[in-house]
Design an enzyme around this catalytic site. Sequence first.
Site, PDB file in Angstrom:
ATOM      1  CE  LYS A 163      -4.052  -2.087   0.444  1.00  0.00           C
ATOM      2  NZ  LYS A 163      -5.166  -1.924  -0.518  1.00  0.00           N
ATOM      3  CG  ASP A 238      -9.877  -2.104  -6.063  1.00  0.00           C
ATOM      4  OD1 ASP A 238     -11.066  -2.424  -6.125  1.00  0.00           O
ATOM      5  OD2 ASP A 238      -9.197  -2.325  -5.025  1.00  0.00           O
ATOM      6  CE  LYS A 262     -10.548  -5.554  -4.107  1.00  0.00           C
ATOM      7  NZ  LYS A 262     -10.407  -4.515  -3.076  1.00  0.00           N
TER       8      LYS A 262
HETATM    9  O1  OSB Z   1      -7.863  -1.973  -2.246  1.00  0.00           O
HETATM   10  O2  OSB Z   1      -7.485  -3.953  -2.830  1.00  0.00           O
HETATM   11  C1  OSB Z   1      -7.851  -3.159  -1.971  1.00  0.00           C
HETATM   12  C2  OSB Z   1      -8.377  -4.977   1.306  1.00  0.00           C
HETATM   13  C3  OSB Z   1      -9.517  -4.353   1.759  1.00  0.00           C
HETATM   14  C4  OSB Z   1     -10.076  -3.348   1.026  1.00  0.00           C
HETATM   15  C5  OSB Z   1      -9.494  -2.946  -0.177  1.00  0.00           C
HETATM   16  C6  OSB Z   1      -8.363  -3.578  -0.646  1.00  0.00           C
HETATM   17  C7  OSB Z   1      -7.781  -4.588   0.126  1.00  0.00           C
HETATM   18  C8  OSB Z   1      -6.580  -5.265  -0.300  1.00  0.00           C
HETATM   19  C9  OSB Z   1      -6.566  -6.768  -0.322  1.00  0.00           C
HETATM   20  O3  OSB Z   1      -5.605  -4.661  -0.666  1.00  0.00           O
HETATM   21  C10 OSB Z   1      -6.065  -7.414   0.914  1.00  0.00           C
HETATM   22  C11 OSB Z   1      -6.319  -8.890   0.948  1.00  0.00           C
HETATM   23  O4  OSB Z   1      -7.467  -9.337   0.904  1.00  0.00           O
HETATM   24  O5  OSB Z   1      -5.359  -9.647   1.077  1.00  0.00           O
HETATM   25 MG    MG Z   2      -7.199  -1.960  -4.255  1.00  0.00          MG
END
Ligand code: OSB
Ligand code: MG
Length: 368
Positions: A163, A238, A262
């Site tokens: 991140k 995303d 997703k």
């Molecule tokens: O932005 O991809 C995202 C987790 C929660 C909300 C948004 C995101 C994420 C992740 C994935 O980055 C984390 C995971 O499930 O391993």
């Molecule tokens: Mg993301």
Amino acid sequence: MDIKGVKLSIVKMPLKNPFTTHLGSVTEREAIIVEIEDRTGFIGYGEGVAFSSPWYTEETVQTSYHMLKDYLVPLLKKKAISHPDQALALFSSVRRNHMAKAALETALWDLQAKKEGVPLSILIGGGMESIPAGVVVGNPNLQEAIKQIEGYLEQGFKRVKVKISPEDDFHYISGIRKQFPDLPLMADANSAYALEDVDRLKALDQFGLLMIEQPLGYDDIIDHAKLQSQIETPICLDESIVTFDDARKAIELGSCKVINIKIGRVGGIGEAKRIHDYCVSKGIPVWAGGMIEFGISRAHNIALASLPGFTIPGDISGSDRYWEEDIIQPEITVHNGMVKMPERPGIGFELNNKRMKEVTIFEERFEF
Ligand code: OSB
Ligand code: MG
């Protein structure tokens, strides 16, 4: 589909370690587990992936629950459908609320696959091959992130996502790159930047990231197109892609070169498949995004990721990435960076009833 009843359970579990983005930290996860039982005794499982608060999308556990209880379950009860691919049309009188819809729709897909006696991956047009696992590091401390990545590489993970935010991006990414020069690495910004930050983002081009995920506004596709024309790193969308039409428009505009799919964000497996098929026809690679989810949602993701357009390892880690003990049995495991496609009918996992008892904070049953 001859449904006898629907059970909704709200479960709650602490994460092993906090998961941090620039929007805050997740330390505890609530989710809605859906069980749909038919009159022959088959049970299909779904998982509502909205968070407790609306930081990622506008939905929450409570808004999803309200939609399920007061609108979506009654729609399913009122009008019988014969196949899960009719669910999206059935729910069309309810605007958005995609995670609530997906919770029910994914349970219908599991139920259908069990009725037909086939793995869910096969029912939706995928395959039985193992899929590569990718992992997400949500830790803004560089030294700790490096340690975590070392551990994941020992487990064989094929791709690492971190991140980022403008606060510390260059130092953080260059530090990780120095340590792991050949690592397939990507960065997710969760909308931390604005178009004015183009120079900061251009500066990351030198690190050879696989992609940068959702740098700009969570509902933007225009500025992303402007940004993509100025940076080398492929942009992956995303948050901005919540429907098939969003994907079509973003690709037409050149807003991204990759899409993270997703199931919850787009409202179900049916819509996820449509987006996948369109991306394949346009040569846009896709991968399965994660939601810090429990095993039911993970199992649906694994089936989805068996479709041919999922050519990039997804956020698909094992049950032990976040949980001391998952709510499914067997748990999802990663061996040499690969996840085996389950062979049993449906999602291929059962609820772990003992664990469900421990973590359920509310449950309700609706008879049809
Ligand atoms: O932005 O991809 C995202 C987790 C929660 C909300 C948004 C995101 C994420 C992740 C994935 O980055 C984390 C995971 O499930 O391993
Ligand atoms: Mg993301």
